[in-house]
Design an enzyme around this catalytic site. Structure first.
Site, mmCIF file in Angstrom:
data_model
loop_
_atom_site.group_PDB
_atom_site.id
_atom_site.type_symbol
_atom_site.label_atom_id
_atom_site.label_comp_id
_atom_site.label_asym_id
_atom_site.label_seq_id
_atom_site.Cartn_x
_atom_site.Cartn_y
_atom_site.Cartn_z
ATOM 1 N N ASP A 267 0.820 -1.220 0.000
ATOM 2 C CA ASP A 267 0.000 0.000 0.000
ATOM 3 C C ASP A 267 0.853 1.269 0.000
ATOM 4 O O ASP A 267 2.010 1.264 0.431
ATOM 5 C CB ASP A 267 -0.907 0.036 1.236
ATOM 6 C CG ASP A 267 -2.094 -0.901 1.110
ATOM 7 O OD1 ASP A 267 -2.122 -1.670 0.142
ATOM 8 O OD2 ASP A 267 -2.975 -0.848 1.997
ATOM 9 N N HIS B 168 3.736 -2.527 3.109
ATOM 10 C CA HIS B 168 3.796 -1.159 2.594
ATOM 11 C C HIS B 168 5.122 -0.939 1.870
ATOM 12 O O HIS B 168 6.169 -1.397 2.331
ATOM 13 C CB HIS B 168 3.666 -0.139 3.726
ATOM 14 C CG HIS B 168 2.352 -0.186 4.437
ATOM 15 N ND1 HIS B 168 2.087 -1.106 5.436
ATOM 16 C CD2 HIS B 168 1.217 0.553 4.286
ATOM 17 C CE1 HIS B 168 0.850 -0.936 5.881
ATOM 18 N NE2 HIS B 168 0.301 0.070 5.207
#
Length: 730
Positions: A99, A251
């Site tokens: 993300d 991430h």
């Protein structure tokens, strides 16, 4: 009159009115440049989540309205076409999702590790990051990974309207399309978790996202790498049990991700050894690809967007660099002025200071005049009160208002009038110079008045045989208006403080036309006044420097001039000054390679003049542009503090300059307003001068309208009837 004639007349009148309504080019071009800069800054702020960003996060609420099939189903929620399904990936398949990217530092490292271990993943990118780093999105797709939307500005969608949600989706798709030429159907909402975390606030958003054609992808395991808990902890958090399938959240942006990269490099071979496959989401679901190629107008629109974002980032980067340059230049200039002007004041004010034996021989005073009927009487009267022996030569340059007749009617001893057809100020000065009797020549404007001691103070430096020219202390006489007060501040601080500095550095760039003196020999050696530029005073000063003469400043030689009283008149004057200064710099550019003592001006003066009078004022608007940007988009507190810091430095310099000139500091009350309004006008004038110079335009001399308001120096009463004419003398 025939009908054709009447129609022609109306057409002509319409054309004339259209021309009158048209925005002047001097306003249009600077306004256009400013608008482009602001647009680029806005776009940059937009793509860096500084504009329209919403960082609120809603806490979890009740979930009784969420269907059981969703809360107890898989992490992939499909609500397209009215469906309500929670999908799971097949066993022994892991879908790695990343993300908040792409990040220029960490995303390439993640991609390298995935390529090293022949693994596929899904990258949920934000529109802001995808717009700024399209090459990384392109690489993701090219290497076989899937890309999904993670909104544009990363807001909590439960706070947003449907219109804002649509905007977040469309702008993100635009960025992905511009970067990779595809459209994706995968979406992950910010601040989401697993299907069990779906509540009554997020469920309506998920249904709406499905109605727009997107599959919502949540997670099974959160590696919590954003906490940076350590490599092994990240691996444990990401590892499913008993061979189960899972969607794992990691991430590739949002901070230091070195632990994520290290964990990924260990996690992939470890899980492959347990029989896991790392596939794209659609492969793990056995569904068609989430990517759809985009062609035609949609593709071109997206590519234009990417190019604009890159241009905005590039231009903003240049602007920030220029802001740093202007900051250094402003501080350097203020520092030099404060230190060197103080040295100058101490030198010329120390007891017993003299240039040499007193200069007592008569001098010639030249007054070029063109339509100065309202001012010339006051000018000549002030000269007749001089404490130094002088001859006065008024050169009437083809005036149409009876200027010459006014002087002749005064019938004053020692005052002569020379008439000539209109040929310009340099020609008038040269004509007067040819008729002078004395070796020292004082030049002044026809709208200026001298104090009785001005000429005496102005000529004393000529006791030094090395001095070829002397600059006097020009003052604003009509300072009772706001625009006059601003010009008064500028004269005291920007001109006279500068002259003290340049005197110490021995590179004075300009003898002001309002009050200056020259050794006649120096003028003749450089060929007299030239009309090559519109700043003949700057041109002649540079020429005298290059001929090896010294140019100095006489602070006590005060002259009171009538400054422009309207914005239009001020614009015309400063436009001519700015453009003329550029012309003079260009004309004397070879001074940079001059050798010997005469080369000092080229080595020191010309670079300083170019930096402080041309480059710095051109870049200075960036201070105000970034002030406006910071006030609107933040950080507001730091921006205001920085602006007031710059203002404080300017106020200190202004206060010191007023102290040196023994002026009342009262006008400095308007300094903040001057910085906000007056300075902007000067910026636009300089920008217009640059545009004129770069486009090869030729600016004509522009005569300013005077009102004759400066009738006598302070402390010297005006004689009755000195300001009598209010219009042209007939």
């Amino acid at each position: 009159m025939t009908p054709r004639t009447r129609r022609g007349g109306r057409a002509t009148g319409t054309a004339d009115r259209s021309r009158r309504r048209r925005l002047p080019m001097r306003l249009l071009l600077p306004a256009l440049v400013l608008a482009v800069l602001m647009a680029m800054l806005m776009l940059r702020g937009y793509t860096h989540s500084e504009i329209l960003a919403d960082h609120r996060i809603r806490p979890a609420t009740a979930s009784d309205e969420v269907p059981r099939t969703i809360r107890g189903g898989g992490p992939v929620i499909d609500t397209r076409g009215g469906r309500t399904a929670g999908l799971k990936v097949r066993d022994h398949r892991l879908v790695l999702t990343f993300d908040d990217g792409p990040d220029p530092t960490w995303t390439p490292k993640v991609l390298d590790v995935l390529d090293k271990h022949h693994a596929r993943a899904v990258f949920f990118v934000t529109g802001t990051m995808a717009s700024r780093h399209p090459d990384l999105v392109r690489r993701m797709v090219a290497e076989g990974h899937e890309v999904g939307l993670h909104t544009f500005n990363h807001p909590d969608l439960t706070y947003q309207s449907k219109r804002r949600i649509d905007w977040e989706l469309s702008q993100s798709q635009l960025a992905i399309t511009g970067a990779a030429g595809i459209r994706t159907s995968l979406f992950r909402p910010p601040y989401s978790s697993d299907a069990h975390g779906m509540d009554n606030r997020s469920w309506p958003v998920t249904r709406y996202i499905g109605s727009r054609g997107y599959i919502t992808v949540l997670t099974d395991h959160d590696s919590e790498d954003w906490r940076r808990p350590g490599v092994e902890r990240i691996i444990r958090n990401a590892t499913p049990k008993d061979g189960r399938a899972a969607i794992v959240l990691m991430h590739d942006s949002g901070g230091d991700r070195h632990q994520t990269v290290q964990a990924l490099d260990r996690f992939l071979p470890r899980m492959k050894a347990r029989g896991y496959q790392f596939a794209n989401l659609t492969e793990a679901l056995g569904a068609p690809s989430a990517h759809t190629p985009v062609t035609g107008a949609g593709l071109w629109k997206a590519r234009v967007w990417i190019h604009l974002v890159r241009a905005a980032d590039g231009i903003t980067g240049v602007l920030v660099a220029c802001l740093a340059i202007i900051g250094v230049l402003v501080i350097a200039r203020f520092g030099l002025m404060l230190v060197l002007s103080g040295l100058h004041a101490r030198r010329v004010r120390r007891p017993g200071f003299r240039w040499g034996p007193p200069v007592t021989e008569p001098v010639s005073v030249l007054v070029p005049a063109y339509n100065e009927a309202k001012c010339i009487r006051n000018t000549v009267r002030s000269l007749t009160a001089s404490e130094h022996p002088i001859e006065v030569i008024v050169v009437d340059d083809g005036s149409a208002d009876g200027t010459a007749r006014i002087v002749e009617a005064m019938d004053l001893p020692g005052v002569r009038v020379i008439r000539q057809h209109n040929a310009g100020k340099p020609a008038a000065l040269n004509r007067g110079l040819a008729g002078t009797r004395y070796d020292i020549v004082v030049m002044m404007d026809g709208d200026t008045v001298f104090e009785p001691s001005t000429v005496r103070e102005l000529v004393q430096p000529f006791a030094d045989p090395r001095v070829g020219a002397v600059a006097g202390n020009a003052k604003v006489g009509n300072r009772d208006t706001l625009i006059g007060a601003w010009q008064h501040i500028e004269y005291v601080m920007g001109f006279n403080l500068d002259r003290r500095m340049y005197d110490v550095l021995r590179c004075m760039p300009t003898i002001p036309g309002a009050v200056g003196a020259f050794r006649r020999t120096a003028l003749e050696r450089v060929g007299g006044m030239s009309d090559d530029t519109l700043a003949e005073d700057t041109d002649i000063t540079m020429a005298i420097h290059r001929d090896g003469w010294r140019v100095v400043y006489a602070e006590k030689a005060r002259a009171w001039t009538e400054a422009p009283e309207s914005v239009q008149q001020l614009w015309s004057q400063r436009y001519r000054w700015s453009y003329g200064t550029m012309q003079a710099i260009w004309k004397h550019r070879r001074a940079l390679v001059d050798r010997g003592p005469s080369g000092r001006f080229g080595r020191v003066g010309l670079p300083l003049v170019s930096l402080f009078m041309v480059v710095a004022p051109l870049l200075a608007p960036l201070i105000d542009v970034f002030l406006l940007y910071g006030l609107v988009f933040g950080p507001t507190g730091k921006t205001v503090a920085a602006w007031f810091g710059v203002l404080a430095v300017q106020a200190a310099c202004a206060g010191y300059s007023f102290y040196l000139d023994r002026e009342s500091p009262a006008p400095l009350v308007s300094l903040p307003l001057q910085q906000i309004l007056y300075r902007q006008l000067m910026y636009v004038v300089l920008l217009q001068s640059w545009i004129t110079a770069l486009t090869g335009g030729r600016l004509r001399w522009q005569k300013l309208r005077r009102k004759g308001q400066v009738s006598a120096p302070p402390g010297v009463p005006a004689q009755r009837g000195e300001v009598r004419e209010e219009g042209p003398v007939r």
